[in-house]
Write a protein that holds these residues in place. Structure first.
Motif, short mmCIF file in Angstrom:
data_model
loop_
_atom_site.label_atom_id
_atom_site.label_comp_id
_atom_site.label_asym_id
_atom_site.label_seq_id
_atom_site.Cartn_x
_atom_site.Cartn_y
_atom_site.Cartn_z
N ILE A 347 85.26 -21.60 -105.20
CA ILE A 347 84.16 -21.71 -106.01
C ILE A 347 83.15 -22.65 -105.52
O ILE A 347 81.83 -22.55 -106.08
CB ILE A 347 84.43 -22.01 -107.66
CG1 ILE A 347 85.30 -23.17 -107.70
CG2 ILE A 347 85.24 -20.56 -107.98
CD1 ILE A 347 85.71 -23.49 -109.25
N GLN A 348 83.49 -23.49 -104.69
CA GLN A 348 82.61 -24.59 -104.38
C GLN A 348 82.03 -24.31 -102.80
O GLN A 348 81.41 -24.90 -102.40
CB GLN A 348 83.21 -25.92 -104.12
CG GLN A 348 83.86 -26.66 -105.39
CD GLN A 348 84.91 -27.79 -105.25
OE1 GLN A 348 85.33 -27.92 -104.30
NE2 GLN A 348 84.86 -28.51 -106.13
N ARG A 349 82.44 -22.99 -102.24
CA ARG A 349 81.89 -22.68 -101.14
C ARG A 349 80.43 -22.27 -100.99
O ARG A 349 80.07 -21.36 -102.02
CB ARG A 349 82.59 -21.69 -100.39
CG ARG A 349 82.39 -21.29 -98.84
CD ARG A 349 83.55 -20.34 -98.43
NE ARG A 349 83.35 -19.15 -98.89
CZ ARG A 349 84.34 -18.16 -98.61
NH1 ARG A 349 85.26 -18.27 -97.67
NH2 ARG A 349 84.36 -16.79 -99.13
N ASN A 350 79.75 -22.66 -100.17
CA ASN A 350 78.12 -22.14 -100.12
C ASN A 350 78.09 -20.64 -99.77
O ASN A 350 79.14 -20.33 -98.76
CB ASN A 350 77.35 -22.99 -99.23
CG ASN A 350 77.31 -24.51 -99.90
OD1 ASN A 350 77.17 -24.73 -101.22
ND2 ASN A 350 77.27 -25.52 -99.05
N GLY A 351 77.19 -20.02 -100.05
CA GLY A 351 76.95 -18.79 -99.45
C GLY A 351 76.23 -18.78 -98.23
O GLY A 351 76.10 -19.91 -97.59
N ASP A 352 76.03 -17.79 -97.57
CA ASP A 352 75.34 -17.70 -96.21
C ASP A 352 74.26 -16.75 -96.28
O ASP A 352 74.34 -15.56 -96.44
CB ASP A 352 76.42 -17.09 -95.22
CG ASP A 352 75.70 -16.93 -93.59
OD1 ASP A 352 74.43 -17.31 -93.56
OD2 ASP A 352 76.57 -17.09 -92.68
N LEU A 353 72.93 -17.26 -96.02
CA LEU A 353 71.76 -16.58 -96.40
C LEU A 353 71.53 -15.51 -95.33
O LEU A 353 70.97 -14.34 -95.74
CB LEU A 353 70.47 -17.39 -96.16
CG LEU A 353 69.32 -16.96 -96.73
CD1 LEU A 353 69.26 -16.52 -97.97
CD2 LEU A 353 68.05 -18.02 -96.26
N PHE A 354 72.17 -15.69 -94.21
CA PHE A 354 72.17 -14.65 -93.02
C PHE A 354 73.43 -13.70 -92.95
O PHE A 354 73.29 -12.93 -91.99
CB PHE A 354 71.84 -14.79 -92.02
CG PHE A 354 70.57 -16.13 -92.00
CD1 PHE A 354 69.25 -15.49 -92.01
CD2 PHE A 354 70.39 -17.29 -92.17
CE1 PHE A 354 68.09 -15.99 -91.94
CE2 PHE A 354 69.33 -18.03 -91.92
CZ PHE A 354 68.17 -17.51 -92.02
N GLY A 355 74.40 -13.78 -93.82
CA GLY A 355 75.56 -13.05 -93.64
C GLY A 355 75.93 -12.48 -95.03
O GLY A 355 75.36 -12.89 -96.09
N PRO A 356 77.14 -11.66 -95.11
CA PRO A 356 77.39 -11.15 -96.57
C PRO A 356 78.46 -12.07 -97.09
O PRO A 356 79.62 -11.64 -97.28
CB PRO A 356 78.13 -9.78 -95.76
CG PRO A 356 78.61 -9.95 -94.44
CD PRO A 356 77.79 -11.02 -93.82
N LEU A 357 77.95 -13.06 -97.42
CA LEU A 357 78.64 -14.25 -98.07
C LEU A 357 78.05 -14.66 -99.23
O LEU A 357 77.06 -15.42 -98.95
CB LEU A 357 78.99 -15.24 -97.07
CG LEU A 357 80.17 -16.40 -97.34
CD1 LEU A 357 81.51 -15.71 -97.76
CD2 LEU A 357 80.48 -17.65 -96.50
#
Length: 399
Positions: A347-357
């Motif tokens: 739940i603390q992991r950042n997303g990836d603006l340029f990937g499916p995350l």
């Protein structure tokens, strides 16, 4: 009288006594449990009959034969010991407030109300001893310590073995532990002992009388202050450890030591570690592999990675590190260790603006891995695997 808050159960010669319980022919005889079935291997446990001859944990097999010519060796059966651990925990929990199972052979019981009085705590301890012997096994003995906090109760449990029952509190401290060395105390490593020596703290009496604020400076941590205050009798709880990684290691049975077979055991270790990490909701940002060779060589590598809990990705890292190890090392493998480190909560992991995350959410491979976990837990075995691996439970598991 200081109220007693903790009762600590420490099983005596646990692995060996379980084997004596299972096989009456071993009772009353010197028995050692081994992890590696070669003369250069070491004993991982010994019965008190063997300890009387000087055989202890870490004694080499050939040395044990010299010390005790009649000694009997048995391979470790870890799953069997776990089952006995669970039976003991169930029995204790029926007659007392079992707070923690501290290890495979140690149990922490909470005291309160009438049981906080020393006489009542002693009565409870005797009941636990009888219950374990009568309901789990006549060969299973334990030493029990009673104290105002977990540290003193644990130390008290080590004062009299086997089958001991002792207590520690401000009323009998530090005299009751005056004969112990500093590194006899749980939590005093060689490094901390050397720091204490540098500070002219040479024995347990000196340590007991140390200003807790000075201890913080010696430890370079608040844990030093907590330790000394607990030693002095304050009701200091054992702090929960902060999770910094998930690891699995294995001393290999001889038939699994050729590199092509050892590799499959390592894959199994990666699968297990990743499954545990997902279960707890963590992701790893570092992957490490270390190998001990039969010819005493050691190899290890670690690498930083993007936070993940995807077993397939972790296995691909393992394959790459294994190939590197094989290019640099020759010979059979004695042991393997895999470690998923530098963990953070999913739940603390950042997303990836340029990937499916998405932030705090599993990606598709991780979600699939979670589904596989559910299937395997439901059916009680690894019905879905990530390719070929080799199970290697316990040290050398034999039923």
């Amino acid at each position: 009288m200081t109220p007693m808050r903790t009762l600590y159960v420490d099983m005596n010669g646990f692995f060996a006594s379980v084997e004596q319980q299972m096989d009456p022919r071993l009772r009353g005889k010197p028995v050692a449990i081994t992890a590696v079935e070669t003369e250069s291997g070491a004993c991982v446990a010994a019965s008190y009959e063997a300890k009387a001859f000087g055989v202890t944990t870490g004694t080499r097999i050939y040395e044990a034969r010299q010390l005790c010519p009649g000694i009997i060796f048995r391979p470790s059966r870890h799953r069997l010991y776990v089952r006995f651990n669970q039976r003991i925990a169930a029995v204790i929990d029926e007659i007392a407030e079992l707070k923690y199972v501290r290890s495979i052979d140690e149990f922490q019981v909470a005291l309160g109300g009438t049981t906080s009085e020393l006489d009542a705590a002693f009565d409870l301890a005797r009941r636990i001893k009888v219950a374990i012997r009568e309901r789990v096994g006549s060969e299973l003995r334990c030493s029990i310590g009673i104290g105002p906090n977990p540290l003193l109760a644990k130390i008290a449990g080590k004062l009299e073995k086997p089958d001991g029952l002792q207590w520690l509190g401000p009323e009998n401290m530090p005299k009751a532990i005056a004969d112990l060395q500093l590194n006899d105390l749980p939590g005093i490593s060689r490094g901390i002992r050397n720091r204490l020596w540098d500070a002219r703290i040479y024995n347990t009496t000196d340590l007991y009388r140390l200003d807790p604020r000075h201890a913080r400076m010696i430890w370079n941590s608040v844990e030093g202050e907590r330790f000394v205050r607990a030693l002095q009798g304050m009701d200091i709880k054992i702090q929960p450890t902060e999770r910094n990684g998930y690891g699995n290691s294995k001393v290999l049975a001889p038939q699994h030591r050729p590199p092509h077979k050892a590799k499959l055991v390592g894959r199994w270790l990666v699968e297990k570690a990743a499954e545990r990490m997902r279960r707890d909701g963590f992701c790893a940002r570092q992957f490490s592999l270390s190998v001990q060779l039969v010819e005493r060589g050691r190899w290890g590598r670690g690498q930083k990675i993007t936070a993940t809990q995807d077993t397939r990705f972790l296995l691909s890292l393992y394959e790459g590190l294994w190939r590197e190890m094989r290019r640099r090392c020759n010979g059979d493998v004695m042991s393997i260790n895999v470690h998923l480190g530098d963990v953070i909560l999913l739940i603390q992991r950042n997303g990836d603006l340029f990937g499916p995350l998405s932030p705090g959410m599993p990606n598709r491979p991780e979600a699939l891995a979670t589904v596989i976990d559910h299937i395997n837990r439901r059916f009680g075995e690894r019905v879905v695997r990530y390719g070929i691996h080799q199970d290697h439970p316990g040290f050398f598991e034999r039923e």
